[in-house]
Design a protein around this motif. Sequence first.
Motif, PDB file in Angstrom:
ATOM      1  N   ASN A   2       0.826  -1.202   0.000  1.00  0.00           N
ATOM      2  CA  ASN A   2       0.000   0.000   0.000  1.00  0.00           C
ATOM      3  C   ASN A   2       0.867   1.261   0.000  1.00  0.00           C
ATOM      4  O   ASN A   2       0.555   2.243  -0.669  1.00  0.00           O
ATOM      5  CB  ASN A   2      -0.934  -0.021   1.210  1.00  0.00           C
ATOM      6  CG  ASN A   2      -2.119   0.900   1.038  1.00  0.00           C
ATOM      7  OD1 ASN A   2      -2.343   1.430  -0.026  1.00  0.00           O
ATOM      8  ND2 ASN A   2      -2.855   1.087   2.101  1.00  0.00           N
ATOM      9  N   ARG A   3       1.941   1.229   0.758  1.00  0.00           N
ATOM     10  CA  ARG A   3       2.859   2.361   0.821  1.00  0.00           C
ATOM     11  C   ARG A   3       3.504   2.611  -0.536  1.00  0.00           C
ATOM     12  O   ARG A   3       3.639   3.752  -0.984  1.00  0.00           O
ATOM     13  CB  ARG A   3       3.938   2.093   1.880  1.00  0.00           C
ATOM     14  CG  ARG A   3       4.939   3.227   2.046  1.00  0.00           C
ATOM     15  CD  ARG A   3       6.000   2.876   3.085  1.00  0.00           C
ATOM     16  NE  ARG A   3       6.784   1.722   2.680  1.00  0.00           N
ATOM     17  CZ  ARG A   3       7.950   1.788   2.002  1.00  0.00           C
ATOM     18  NH1 ARG A   3       8.460   2.941   1.698  1.00  0.00           N
ATOM     19  NH2 ARG A   3       8.594   0.699   1.664  1.00  0.00           N
ATOM     20  N   LEU A   4       3.902   1.552  -1.222  1.00  0.00           N
ATOM     21  CA  LEU A   4       4.514   1.686  -2.541  1.00  0.00           C
ATOM     22  C   LEU A   4       3.527   2.273  -3.554  1.00  0.00           C
ATOM     23  O   LEU A   4       3.903   3.106  -4.388  1.00  0.00           O
ATOM     24  CB  LEU A   4       5.028   0.338  -3.038  1.00  0.00           C
ATOM     25  CG  LEU A   4       6.269  -0.208  -2.339  1.00  0.00           C
ATOM     26  CD1 LEU A   4       6.586  -1.607  -2.853  1.00  0.00           C
ATOM     27  CD2 LEU A   4       7.451   0.709  -2.530  1.00  0.00           C
ATOM     28  N   GLN A   5       2.279   1.855  -3.468  1.00  0.00           N
ATOM     29  CA  GLN A   5       1.256   2.380  -4.363  1.00  0.00           C
ATOM     30  C   GLN A   5       1.065   3.874  -4.129  1.00  0.00           C
ATOM     31  O   GLN A   5       0.959   4.653  -5.078  1.00  0.00           O
ATOM     32  CB  GLN A   5      -0.077   1.640  -4.148  1.00  0.00           C
ATOM     33  CG  GLN A   5      -1.186   2.097  -5.070  1.00  0.00           C
ATOM     34  CD  GLN A   5      -0.919   1.766  -6.524  1.00  0.00           C
ATOM     35  OE1 GLN A   5      -0.229   0.796  -6.831  1.00  0.00           O
ATOM     36  NE2 GLN A   5      -1.438   2.590  -7.418  1.00  0.00           N
ATOM     37  N   LYS A   6       1.046   4.282  -2.878  1.00  0.00           N
ATOM     38  CA  LYS A   6       0.885   5.697  -2.537  1.00  0.00           C
ATOM     39  C   LYS A   6       2.072   6.507  -3.047  1.00  0.00           C
ATOM     40  O   LYS A   6       1.902   7.594  -3.618  1.00  0.00           O
ATOM     41  CB  LYS A   6       0.736   5.869  -1.034  1.00  0.00           C
ATOM     42  CG  LYS A   6       0.462   7.287  -0.619  1.00  0.00           C
ATOM     43  CD  LYS A   6       0.250   7.403   0.872  1.00  0.00           C
ATOM     44  CE  LYS A   6       0.028   8.859   1.238  1.00  0.00           C
ATOM     45  NZ  LYS A   6      -0.238   9.047   2.646  1.00  0.00           N
ATOM     46  N   GLU A   7       3.281   5.995  -2.862  1.00  0.00           N
ATOM     47  CA  GLU A   7       4.473   6.691  -3.353  1.00  0.00           C
ATOM     48  C   GLU A   7       4.462   6.799  -4.874  1.00  0.00           C
ATOM     49  O   GLU A   7       4.848   7.826  -5.431  1.00  0.00           O
ATOM     50  CB  GLU A   7       5.735   5.967  -2.875  1.00  0.00           C
ATOM     51  CG  GLU A   7       6.018   6.154  -1.404  1.00  0.00           C
ATOM     52  CD  GLU A   7       7.282   5.436  -0.958  1.00  0.00           C
ATOM     53  OE1 GLU A   7       8.089   5.020  -1.821  1.00  0.00           O
ATOM     54  OE2 GLU A   7       7.460   5.289   0.266  1.00  0.00           O
TER      55      GLU A   7
END
Length: 59
Positions: A2-7
């Motif tokens: 999820n963090r990678l998608q947001k970044e």
Amino acid sequence: MNRLQKELEETQQIKDMYQKNLERLRNEIGNQQHIIYQSMNMKQVMSLAERFDENDLPI
């Protein structure tokens, strides 16, 4: 994950912003016929020249 998608989304937004700015600058340069200036006096000269540019007479 999820963090990678947001970044990735944030990076895409930044890229889009830079592309819009680049396009705006290219349009500004195209409108100025590749004359680069910064001083207020030169801006006034260019403004005056643009007003006379509508005529067929040389400046």
